[in-house]
Write a protein that holds these residues in place. Structure first.
Motif, short mmCIF file in Angstrom:
data_model
loop_
_atom_site.label_atom_id
_atom_site.label_comp_id
_atom_site.label_asym_id
_atom_site.label_seq_id
_atom_site.Cartn_x
_atom_site.Cartn_y
_atom_site.Cartn_z
N ALA A 4 -1.73 6.30 10.35
CA ALA A 4 -1.84 5.00 9.75
C ALA A 4 -1.36 4.96 8.37
CB ALA A 4 -3.37 4.79 9.67
N CYS A 6 -1.36 4.65 4.53
CA CYS A 6 -2.61 4.37 3.66
C CYS A 6 -2.12 3.97 2.27
CB CYS A 6 -3.41 5.70 3.70
SG CYS A 6 -2.27 7.11 2.96
N PHE A 20 1.33 8.09 4.59
CA PHE A 20 0.57 8.06 5.85
C PHE A 20 -0.55 8.83 5.73
CE2 PHE A 20 5.14 7.19 6.97
CZ PHE A 20 5.03 6.00 7.49
N ASP A 21 -1.38 8.51 6.37
CA ASP A 21 -2.82 9.45 6.51
C ASP A 21 -2.61 10.97 7.02
OD1 ASP A 21 -2.67 8.93 9.27
OD2 ASP A 21 -4.70 8.10 9.51
N VAL A 53 -1.26 -2.79 2.06
CA VAL A 53 -1.84 -1.98 3.14
C VAL A 53 -2.93 -2.71 3.75
CG1 VAL A 53 -3.09 -0.14 4.35
CG2 VAL A 53 -1.52 0.41 2.28
N PHE A 55 -5.32 -2.89 7.35
CA PHE A 55 -5.88 -1.87 8.52
C PHE A 55 -4.98 -0.64 8.39
CE2 PHE A 55 -6.88 -6.33 9.48
CZ PHE A 55 -8.17 -6.27 9.77
N ASP A 56 -4.07 -0.43 9.46
CA ASP A 56 -3.20 0.90 9.36
C ASP A 56 -1.81 0.54 9.35
OD1 ASP A 56 -2.99 -0.29 11.99
OD2 ASP A 56 -3.18 1.37 13.06
N THR A 57 -1.45 -0.56 8.70
CA THR A 57 -0.06 -1.05 8.46
C THR A 57 -0.01 -1.75 7.33
OG1 THR A 57 1.90 -1.93 9.77
CG2 THR A 57 -0.22 -3.09 9.72
N PRO A 69 2.69 -1.02 13.21
CA PRO A 69 2.44 0.21 12.47
C PRO A 69 3.33 1.29 13.06
CG PRO A 69 0.29 -0.25 13.73
CD PRO A 69 1.35 -1.43 13.76
N TYR A 73 6.23 3.62 10.93
CA TYR A 73 6.33 5.11 11.01
C TYR A 73 7.81 5.61 11.76
CZ TYR A 73 5.22 10.02 11.82
OH TYR A 73 5.38 11.19 11.89
#
Length: 80
Positions: A4, A6, A20-21, A53, A55-57, A69, A73
Motif C-alpha cells: 500500500a 503510505c 510504501f508500507d 494518499v 486508502f492504499d493508493t 495501486p 507500485y
C-alpha cells in the motif's frame, strides 16, 4: 499482492515521491500519462500538487483522478 502507498509528495516536473508500507520508496514519473483521458486534468501544476494518499493508493480528489495501486507500485522507480 502489492504494498500500500503510505506517503506521496508531489515534486517538480510531474514527479511523485512515493513511500510504501513495506518500507520501499521511489519516484513515479507522471509525464507519460498527462496526454491521455482524465490525466489531462493533471497538467495544471496547481491540480497536480493536490495529490494525496487515499486508502492504499493515491488520488487527486479535486479533479476526480485516482490510480490503481498495482499500477503505482509497478511504475514507481524504487530505490530502497
Amino acid at each position: 499482492m502489492y504494498p500500500a502507498v503510505c506517503r506521496v509528495v508531489p515534486c517538480e516536473d510531474y514527479l511523485l515521491s512515493i513511500g510504501f508500507d513495506n518500507g520501499e520508496q521511489g519516484i513515479l514519473d507522471m509525464k507519460p500519462y498527462l496526454e491521455f483521458g482524465v490525466f489531462k486534468r493533471l497538467q495544471s501544476p496547481q491540480h497536480f500538487k493536490q495529490v494525496r494518499v487515499a486508502f492504499d493508493t493515491i488520488e487527486w480528489a479535486t479533479v476526480g483522478v485516482d490510480l490503481d495501486p498495482d499500477f503505482v507500485y509497478r511504475h514507481t522507480q524504487r530505490f530502497s
